[in-house]
Write a protein that holds these residues in place. Structure first.
Motif, PDB file in Angstrom:
ATOM      1  N   UNK A   1      51.159  32.026  46.682  1.00 23.44           N
ATOM      2  CA  UNK A   1      51.582  32.979  45.651  1.00 23.44           C
ATOM      3  C   UNK A   1      50.591  32.972  44.487  1.00 23.44           C
ATOM      4  N   UNK A   2      50.111  31.793  44.148  1.00 26.60           N
ATOM      5  CA  UNK A   2      49.111  31.721  43.060  1.00 26.60           C
ATOM      6  C   UNK A   2      47.820  32.416  43.471  1.00 26.60           C
ATOM      7  N   UNK A   3      47.492  32.283  44.752  1.00 24.95           N
ATOM      8  CA  UNK A   3      46.274  32.929  45.248  1.00 24.95           C
ATOM      9  C   UNK A   3      46.421  34.455  45.208  1.00 24.95           C
ATOM     10  N   UNK A   4      47.621  34.897  45.469  1.00 21.95           N
ATOM     11  CA  UNK A   4      47.888  36.348  45.459  1.00 21.95           C
ATOM     12  C   UNK A   4      47.606  36.950  44.083  1.00 21.95           C
ATOM     13  N   UNK A   5      47.788  36.149  43.076  1.00 17.94           N
ATOM     14  CA  UNK A   5      47.637  36.610  41.689  1.00 17.94           C
ATOM     15  C   UNK A   5      46.304  37.326  41.471  1.00 17.94           C
TER      16      UNK A   5
ATOM     17  N   UNK B   1      44.541  39.005  43.676  1.00 22.19           N
ATOM     18  CA  UNK B   1      44.261  40.112  44.604  1.00 22.19           C
ATOM     19  C   UNK B   1      44.729  41.431  43.990  1.00 22.19           C
ATOM     20  N   UNK B   2      43.872  42.472  44.064  1.00 19.96           N
ATOM     21  CA  UNK B   2      44.275  43.771  43.514  1.00 19.96           C
ATOM     22  C   UNK B   2      45.544  44.288  44.181  1.00 19.96           C
ATOM     23  N   UNK B   3      45.689  43.977  45.484  1.00 12.43           N
ATOM     24  CA  UNK B   3      46.870  44.444  46.208  1.00 12.43           C
ATOM     25  C   UNK B   3      48.150  43.826  45.658  1.00 12.43           C
ATOM     26  N   UNK B   4      47.995  42.691  44.945  1.00 16.08           N
ATOM     27  CA  UNK B   4      49.170  42.034  44.368  1.00 16.08           C
ATOM     28  C   UNK B   4      49.186  42.184  42.859  1.00 16.08           C
ATOM     29  N   UNK B   5      48.549  43.241  42.371  1.00 19.36           N
ATOM     30  CA  UNK B   5      48.665  43.567  40.952  1.00 19.36           C
ATOM     31  C   UNK B   5      47.621  42.941  40.043  1.00 19.36           C
ATOM     32  N   UNK B   6      46.522  42.428  40.612  1.00 22.59           N
ATOM     33  CA  UNK B   6      45.447  41.933  39.738  1.00 22.59           C
ATOM     34  C   UNK B   6      44.720  43.156  39.190  1.00 22.59           C
ATOM     35  N   UNK B   7      44.621  43.239  37.879  1.00 25.63           N
ATOM     36  CA  UNK B   7      44.017  44.432  37.267  1.00 25.63           C
ATOM     37  C   UNK B   7      42.510  44.420  37.444  1.00 25.63           C
ATOM     38  N   UNK B   8      41.958  45.598  37.602  1.00 20.10           N
ATOM     39  CA  UNK B   8      40.509  45.744  37.712  1.00 20.10           C
ATOM     40  C   UNK B   8      39.863  45.371  36.371  1.00 20.10           C
TER      41      UNK B   8
ATOM     42  N   UNK C   1      40.233  46.979  32.577  1.00 23.80           N
ATOM     43  CA  UNK C   1      40.763  46.181  31.466  1.00 23.80           C
ATOM     44  C   UNK C   1      39.847  46.282  30.255  1.00 23.80           C
TER      45      UNK C   1
END
Lengths: 426, 190
Positions: A8-12, A14-21, A25
């Motif tokens: 779950x921390x790794x997902x943080x 990923x853009x697919x999991x809502x990491x902003x470009x 930003x």
């Protein structure tokens, strides 16, 4: 759970999991910072310029000038600024004509959001939103006119049109929702003013979107947006009608409002009648070219014609309700007419398109048949020529035979000579 | 720039320090974006709404004479309200009751994570959770908030948050278990 936590921390990231470009930003931060800086008063000069700001506010923020407020984003920003920061204002100015996909479009959108954020008056906010929706409609027309040289560019333009339509729908729907909320809390006079703004702008947006009607086959979102603005315009009139149902002491005011509602509904019914007439014309044209060879469904055509004619009947009923001032009943009928007209327009456009395609196919087939016929004729000619050639050749061969037959003695003489020579050699 | 959130808000409000806003943006833009993204399912919409959150926060801070007690919770409240407005504005969903954020999330066109099947599976399972559970998973494991902080944002007690978190994790594991093959299966022997 440890493994899952790690995932779950790794997902943080990923853009697919809502990491902003990160580029977005940074760009967004720059735009917001510009606005924040421009709206921060410099303490030393605040008192000195307060009087000037007040006089501007009285001049530009008065109810009569809601449209001035909406039409002059630069002015709004300037009014909020004691010391204007030239770079932001000139950037906003430069961005005013931009459309989706262009570099400064983000600035344009942000400046609109700033205007909304800094407007506390609800009815002004509603007016702003409808103005912004109208801008989106203008942008769609501009985008439609953009030239493209490749399929990729064409797709990009279409995507930008769709995004712009989405923004238009968001603004106009939000304006409509806020009008409903306003009606629950504000005085009828204020509600009417806001409703008028929504109605006028919605009608304007509808007319602008008409200019992009030919695109609607490829971009159905345009028709959906047009339906929405029609609905919002009618809802706005409905809001005015509801203010009328409250007890009002001033009969003159009642009369004025009633006249306004009557005129408004009559205009809407006139527009609806024109639209129905146009639909019937299109359907007649399709019917006149509709032969057994055509692919257009007879039944669908007939249903569309009947629906359009039924809509004319409902228009008549609505007119009667308007005349007798049964406004709520009239509004329901107007809504019904709009729904039927929208469906009929879509069906007419579809049938017209199919008819056009069918006609083009028939023409192609006719051309093919003609070509084939021409080819057949040419082939026959070639066969004729070939036949002549064959005949000619045959004649030639016969002549050759004759030549051979005519000289058998020559051959015998030669054979004889050869035999003599052989004997002499022995 | 150092300082806790409260100090930064006070600097922003009373000292008109733009750097304070910059620092607050750096701290919260990404989690706010992620929060909104998992509710609306579109990057473009999430970007627009995130900008709006900060603009509204800025406008509200300027109007308030007292400082904002909990800036993070304040931002999330603004974000939630904007998401509600966003749903309302969608033609198909004209009432809050008719809105199904779960359906929006599941149907959102979110790309698979290339070259990482495992993470894709986990992401899919997170998306399939109901909104309440998904929020908690994101707050706790992606944004690494404490139960206290989560409680302040959701306006719930820490106990309630813990209990709901436990259920959320259990549900997530169940969803993950359903996508995995049984580990100890052995071939049948004749």
């Amino acid at each position: 759970m440890d493994r899952l936590e790690k995932q779950l921390r790794e997902l943080k990231n990923k853009p697919q999991a809502g990491a902003a470009d990160s580029a977005w930003l940074a760009k967004n931060k720059a735009l917001l910072m510009m606005q924040v800086k421009n709206t921060m008063p410099a303490p030393l000069v605040e008192k000195q310029l307060a009087a000037t700001v007040d006089s501007y506010k009285r001049r530009w923020f008065s109810p009569q000038n809601k449209w001035s407020l909406a039409m002059r984003p630069v002015l709004v920003v300037a009014l909020a600024v004691i010391i204007p920061f030239g770079s932001w204002i000139s950037t906003v100015n430069a961005a005013r004509l931009s459309v989706s996909g262009e570099a400064l479009y983000g600035v344009k959108i942000i400046s609109e959001k700033v205007q909304l954020a800094f407007t506390s008056d609800k009815s002004t906010k509603i007016a702003l939103r409808t103005e912004f929706a109208a801008r989106r409609a203008d942008e769609v027309v501009k985008l439609k006119a953009q030239p493209f040289v490749s399929e990729v560019e064409e797709e990009e333009v279409k995507e930008n049109i769709k995004k712009t339509i989405e923004r238009l729908e968001t603004e106009i729907q939000t304006a409509s929702n806020e009008l409903v909320e306003l009606a629950e809390s504000e005085e009828p006079v204020i509600v009417r003013e806001a409703a008028r703004a929504v109605d006028v702008k919605s009608e304007e947006i509808g007319r602008v979107l008409e200019k992009t009607a030919e695109l609607a086959v490829e971009i159905p979102e345009i028709n959906e947006a047009k339906e929405l603005v029609d609905e919002v315009a009618v809802s706005a009139v409905e809001a005015i009608v509801h203010t009328r149902t409250e007890v009002q002491e001033d009969n003159n005011e009642n009369e004025v409002v009633d006249t306004e509602i009557k005129n408004n509904l009559e205009d809407k019914l006139k527009d609806a009648t024109s639209e129905i007439d146009e639909v019937l014309l299109i359907l007649d044209a399709v019917a006149s070219t509709n032969t057994p060879m055509m692919l257009v469904e007879e039944e669908e055509l007939q249903e569309a014609q009947e629906a359009a004619e039924e809509a004319l009947e409902v228009v008549k009923e609505a007119s009667e309700s308007v005349d007798s001032e049964a406004f709520e009943e009239a509004i329901e009928k107007v809504k019904e007419v709009k729904t039927v007209v929208n469906e009929a327009q879509k069906t007419a456009a579809k049938l017209q398109d199919e008819s056009q395609v069918a006609m083009e196919e028939t023409e192609e087939q006719s051309e093919t048949i003609s070509l084939e016929a021409e080819n057949t004729t040419n082939t026959e000619k070639i066969i004729e020529i070939d036949t002549e050639n064959v005949s000619a050749k045959s004649e030639g061969l016969i002549e050759a035979d004759v030549i051979v037959e005519e000289d058998p003695e020559v051959e015998e003489e030669e054979v004889g000579k050869e035999a003599d020579e052989e004997m002499e050699s022995e | 720039m150092k300082g806790n959130n409260k100090q930064l808000v006070l600097k922003l409000q009373f000292d008109n320090d733009p750097e304070a806003f910059s620092e607050l943006y750096d701290r919260f833009a990404e989690p706010i974006y992620r929060f909104i993204y998992f509710k609306v399912g579109s990057r473009v919409d999430a970007q627009d709404l995130t900008s709006e959150v900060f603009l509204k926060a800025w406008a509200a801070i300027r109007e308030k004479k007292e400082g904002v007690l909990n800036f993070r919770a304040f931002l999330y409240r603004i974000a939630r309200n904007l998401v509600v407005d966003f749903y309302r504005a969608k033609r198909q969903n004209t009432s809050i009751e008719a809105i199904d954020p779960d359906a929006i999330m599941v149907s959102a066109n979110i790309d698979r994570i290339a070259n990482n099947q495992e993470l894709s599976v986990v992401l899919k399972a997170v998306r399939s959770l109901k909104d309440e559970y998904r929020e908690l998973i994101i707050f706790r494991f992606m944004d690494q908030m404490s139960y206290k902080e989560i409680g302040q944002i959701l306006n719930k007690s820490q106990v309630t948050v813990r209990v709901t978190m436990h259920r959320a994790v259990k549900t997530l594991k169940r969803h993950l278990g359903a996508t995995e093959e049984p580990k100890n299966s052995s071939p049948q022997q004749s």
